[in-house]
Write a protein that holds these residues in place. Structure first.
Motif, PDB file in Angstrom:
ATOM      1  N   ILE A   7     -55.770  -5.046  -5.422  1.00  0.00           N
ATOM      2  CA  ILE A   7     -56.970  -5.863  -5.198  1.00  0.00           C
ATOM      3  C   ILE A   7     -56.569  -7.199  -4.569  1.00  0.00           C
ATOM      4  CG2 ILE A   7     -59.092  -6.752  -6.217  1.00  0.00           C
ATOM      5  CD1 ILE A   7     -58.533  -5.086  -8.690  1.00  0.00           C
ATOM      6  N   PRO A   8     -56.754  -7.374  -3.256  1.00  0.00           N
ATOM      7  CA  PRO A   8     -56.545  -8.696  -2.648  1.00  0.00           C
ATOM      8  C   PRO A   8     -57.715  -9.603  -3.026  1.00  0.00           C
ATOM      9  CG  PRO A   8     -57.313  -7.134  -1.012  1.00  0.00           C
ATOM     10  CD  PRO A   8     -57.149  -6.358  -2.279  1.00  0.00           C
ATOM     11  N   ASN A  11     -61.225 -16.309  -3.517  1.00  0.00           N
ATOM     12  CA  ASN A  11     -62.493 -16.992  -3.786  1.00  0.00           C
ATOM     13  C   ASN A  11     -63.663 -16.023  -3.993  1.00  0.00           C
ATOM     14  OD1 ASN A  11     -61.093 -19.368  -3.587  1.00  0.00           O
ATOM     15  ND2 ASN A  11     -62.029 -20.059  -1.679  1.00  0.00           N
ATOM     16  N   VAL A  12     -63.483 -15.106  -4.929  1.00  0.00           N
ATOM     17  CA  VAL A  12     -64.543 -14.135  -5.240  1.00  0.00           C
ATOM     18  C   VAL A  12     -64.954 -14.253  -6.709  1.00  0.00           C
ATOM     19  CG1 VAL A  12     -64.051 -12.465  -3.416  1.00  0.00           C
ATOM     20  CG2 VAL A  12     -62.744 -12.380  -5.553  1.00  0.00           C
ATOM     21  N   GLU A  13     -64.893 -15.455  -7.242  1.00  0.00           N
ATOM     22  CA  GLU A  13     -65.181 -15.681  -8.660  1.00  0.00           C
ATOM     23  C   GLU A  13     -66.507 -15.065  -9.118  1.00  0.00           C
ATOM     24  OE1 GLU A  13     -65.588 -19.418 -11.834  1.00  0.00           O
ATOM     25  OE2 GLU A  13     -65.171 -19.800  -9.714  1.00  0.00           O
ATOM     26  N   PRO A  14     -67.605 -15.164  -8.349  1.00  0.00           N
ATOM     27  CA  PRO A  14     -68.874 -14.618  -8.839  1.00  0.00           C
ATOM     28  C   PRO A  14     -68.864 -13.086  -9.003  1.00  0.00           C
ATOM     29  CG  PRO A  14     -69.236 -16.176  -7.043  1.00  0.00           C
ATOM     30  CD  PRO A  14     -67.777 -15.884  -7.066  1.00  0.00           C
ATOM     31  N   PHE A  15     -67.964 -12.397  -8.325  1.00  0.00           N
ATOM     32  CA  PHE A  15     -67.991 -10.938  -8.315  1.00  0.00           C
ATOM     33  C   PHE A  15     -66.784 -10.294  -8.993  1.00  0.00           C
ATOM     34  CE2 PHE A  15     -69.433 -12.753  -4.206  1.00  0.00           C
ATOM     35  CZ  PHE A  15     -70.805 -12.573  -4.374  1.00  0.00           C
ATOM     36  N   LEU A  16     -65.748 -11.082  -9.283  1.00  0.00           N
ATOM     37  CA  LEU A  16     -64.456 -10.510  -9.668  1.00  0.00           C
ATOM     38  C   LEU A  16     -64.510  -9.774 -11.002  1.00  0.00           C
ATOM     39  CD1 LEU A  16     -61.538 -10.068  -8.987  1.00  0.00           C
ATOM     40  CD2 LEU A  16     -61.009 -12.350  -9.877  1.00  0.00           C
ATOM     41  N   ARG A  17     -65.263 -10.286 -11.965  1.00  0.00           N
ATOM     42  CA  ARG A  17     -65.335  -9.594 -13.253  1.00  0.00           C
ATOM     43  C   ARG A  17     -65.899  -8.185 -13.100  1.00  0.00           C
ATOM     44  NH1 ARG A  17     -64.209 -12.917 -17.480  1.00  0.00           N
ATOM     45  NH2 ARG A  17     -64.328 -15.180 -17.057  1.00  0.00           N
ATOM     46  N   ILE A  34     -52.981  -4.178  -9.670  1.00  0.00           N
ATOM     47  CA  ILE A  34     -52.236  -5.296  -9.092  1.00  0.00           C
ATOM     48  C   ILE A  34     -53.217  -6.204  -8.362  1.00  0.00           C
ATOM     49  CG2 ILE A  34     -50.376  -5.986  -7.543  1.00  0.00           C
ATOM     50  CD1 ILE A  34     -49.125  -3.240  -7.950  1.00  0.00           C
ATOM     51  N   GLY A  35     -53.509  -7.357  -8.965  1.00  0.00           N
ATOM     52  CA  GLY A  35     -54.379  -8.339  -8.330  1.00  0.00           C
ATOM     53  C   GLY A  35     -53.544  -9.360  -7.590  1.00  0.00           C
ATOM     54  N   VAL A  36     -53.777  -9.490  -6.293  1.00  0.00           N
ATOM     55  CA  VAL A  36     -53.006 -10.427  -5.468  1.00  0.00           C
ATOM     56  C   VAL A  36     -53.895 -11.614  -5.126  1.00  0.00           C
ATOM     57  CG1 VAL A  36     -51.614 -10.731  -3.398  1.00  0.00           C
ATOM     58  CG2 VAL A  36     -51.731  -8.472  -4.491  1.00  0.00           C
ATOM     59  N   ASP A  37     -53.634 -12.743  -5.778  1.00  0.00           N
ATOM     60  CA  ASP A  37     -54.403 -13.955  -5.516  1.00  0.00           C
ATOM     61  C   ASP A  37     -53.922 -14.581  -4.207  1.00  0.00           C
ATOM     62  OD1 ASP A  37     -56.026 -16.211  -5.765  1.00  0.00           O
ATOM     63  OD2 ASP A  37     -54.438 -17.314  -6.796  1.00  0.00           O
ATOM     64  N   ASP A  38     -54.810 -14.596  -3.223  1.00  0.00           N
ATOM     65  CA  ASP A  38     -54.459 -15.066  -1.885  1.00  0.00           C
ATOM     66  C   ASP A  38     -54.769 -16.560  -1.737  1.00  0.00           C
ATOM     67  OD1 ASP A  38     -53.653 -14.867   0.809  1.00  0.00           O
ATOM     68  OD2 ASP A  38     -55.706 -14.446   1.470  1.00  0.00           O
ATOM     69  N   ASP A  88     -61.516  -4.235  -2.439  1.00  0.00           N
ATOM     70  CA  ASP A  88     -61.709  -5.665  -2.222  1.00  0.00           C
ATOM     71  C   ASP A  88     -62.247  -6.319  -3.491  1.00  0.00           C
ATOM     72  OD1 ASP A  88     -60.804  -5.480   0.353  1.00  0.00           O
ATOM     73  OD2 ASP A  88     -62.801  -5.343   1.261  1.00  0.00           O
ATOM     74  N   GLY A  89     -61.988  -7.609  -3.636  1.00  0.00           N
ATOM     75  CA  GLY A  89     -62.306  -8.309  -4.873  1.00  0.00           C
ATOM     76  C   GLY A  89     -63.772  -8.552  -5.130  1.00  0.00           C
TER      77      GLY A  89
END
Length: 361
Positions: A7-8, A11-17, A34-38, A88-89
């Motif tokens: 998961i790349p 800035n997807v805070e509203p949808f990530l959960r 594997i979450g990759v914080d870009d 996608d995140g």
């Protein structure tokens, strides 16, 4: 059969959960996430770390912002599963997605498993929905050979070139990832990455289930307009185009690989750039700015050729419209003459009727 879900994230805070819940809540449990914080600047990183504390299958990787192209590559190189699954995140998977993928992987041992997509959103235009449905939910059942995949994808446009609806054998995905340089790319990243994946693959099968849920209207590809600065940023994909061309030159590749790398990929990249110029830039006022940015990114000669081709195409379209207008004018004149004749005939017939009435009376 272990699956690595990559998961790349940027800035997807509203949808990530919702995304993470759909992954960790899979009916098939033998997965790693594997979450990759870009380089996110919102709370995305904190959410990732929260899920990592709660579920030992979740791993968090970090990098400075370099785009989805590099983020996926980073995750793939760290994968330990038999297949990698990219999401996608801001999207999500059906609950039984990994279960269906693993079952078909065990049955076919295909290098690539392609599954379907459902477009999600309240303001999805009918035309967009139909395009997504045709592109992602086709009827091709299987493909054998790298050249045939490239043909069906990049030339025939029969199968999609995205990574997010594909499960890829990890060894194939890693060979593809190490073939592509780690350069920041923010647009056409899937288009370029899939080229390498197909070059290293021999078999492709379709899983006829819509397992991926795409949130329409969030990413750059669905934004209606962009600024000149965003346009310049997007044009970095021409570095990726050059890398694809160099890959075809250096490696012992087939004529199909060279054709796609040196003709199809550069042409599509230029078409994409001109599409943004003509339809999605905020303003056309400073033509020197966008044309200069395009020439710097793609090369002056290639830019001039593309602009000349666009002018010719526009002139042909304009000529077609003028010819159509002239035909309409000719038809209008014809109908006007017919109308005039009909009026005369009607007047004569009316006069004749009146004369007959006078005689009878």
């Amino acid at each position: 059969m272990k699956l690595s879900v990559i998961i790349p994230i940027y800035n997807v805070e509203p949808f990530l959960r919702a995304t993470l819940d759909s992954v960790v809540g899979q009916s098939y449990q033998d997965i790693e996430v594997i979450g990759v914080d870009d380089g996110s600047t919102d709370g995305s990183r904190q959410i990732l770390e929260e899920y990592q504390r709660r579920d030992e299958r979740v791993r968090v990787l970090s990098q400075t912002n370099a785009g989805g192209f590099v983020a996926r590559r980073t995750g793939i190189l760290e994968a330990t599963g038999d297949y990698v699954v990219c999401i996608d995140g801001d999207d999500w998977l059906s609950t039984d997605a990994c279960e269906q993928i693993a079952a078909l992987a065990l049955q076919t041992e295909a290098d690539i498993i392609q599954y379907g997509l459902t477009i999600e959103g309240d303001d999805v235009e009918e035309e967009s929905a139909q395009w997504f449905d045709r592109w992602f939910n086709g009827t091709t059942s299987h493909i054998e050979g790298s050249d045939e995949m490239l043909q069906r994808c990049y030339i025939d446009r029969e199968i999609p070139w995205n990574l997010a609806t594909k499960a890829i054998k990890t060894d194939v995905a890693k060979r593809a990832a190490t073939s592509q340089p780690a350069m920041p790319i923010y647009q056409l990243d899937d288009f370029l990455a899939c080229f390498y994946v197909f070059c290293h693959s021999n078999s492709w099968v379709r899983l006829d289930s819509r397992l991926y849920h795409y949130r329409f209207g969030v990413g750059m590809s669905t934004k209606r307009s962009i600024s000149l600065d965003q346009f310049r940023r997007n044009l970095q994909y021409f570095k990726g185009v050059t890398a694809v061309e160099q890959f075809a030159d250096v490696m012992e590749t087939s004529p199909m690989v060279r054709k796609v790398a040196t003709e199809v990929v550069p042409q599509y990249a230029m078409e994409d750039a001109l599409h943004f110029v003509l339809h999605r830039l905020d303003s056309f006022a400073d033509s020197r700015a966008w044309s200069g940015a395009l020439a710097e990114a793609a090369g002056a000669e290639r830019t001039v050729e593309a602009l000349a081709a666009q002018v010719v195409s526009d002139q042909q379209a304009l000529a077609g419209l003028r010819a159509s207008e002239q035909r309409m004018v000719a038809k209008r004149a014809k109908y006007q003459r017919l109308f005039g004749i009909m009026c005369v005939v009607s007047a004569v017939l009316l006069a004749a009727c009146l004369l007959i009435l006078v005689v009878l009376l």
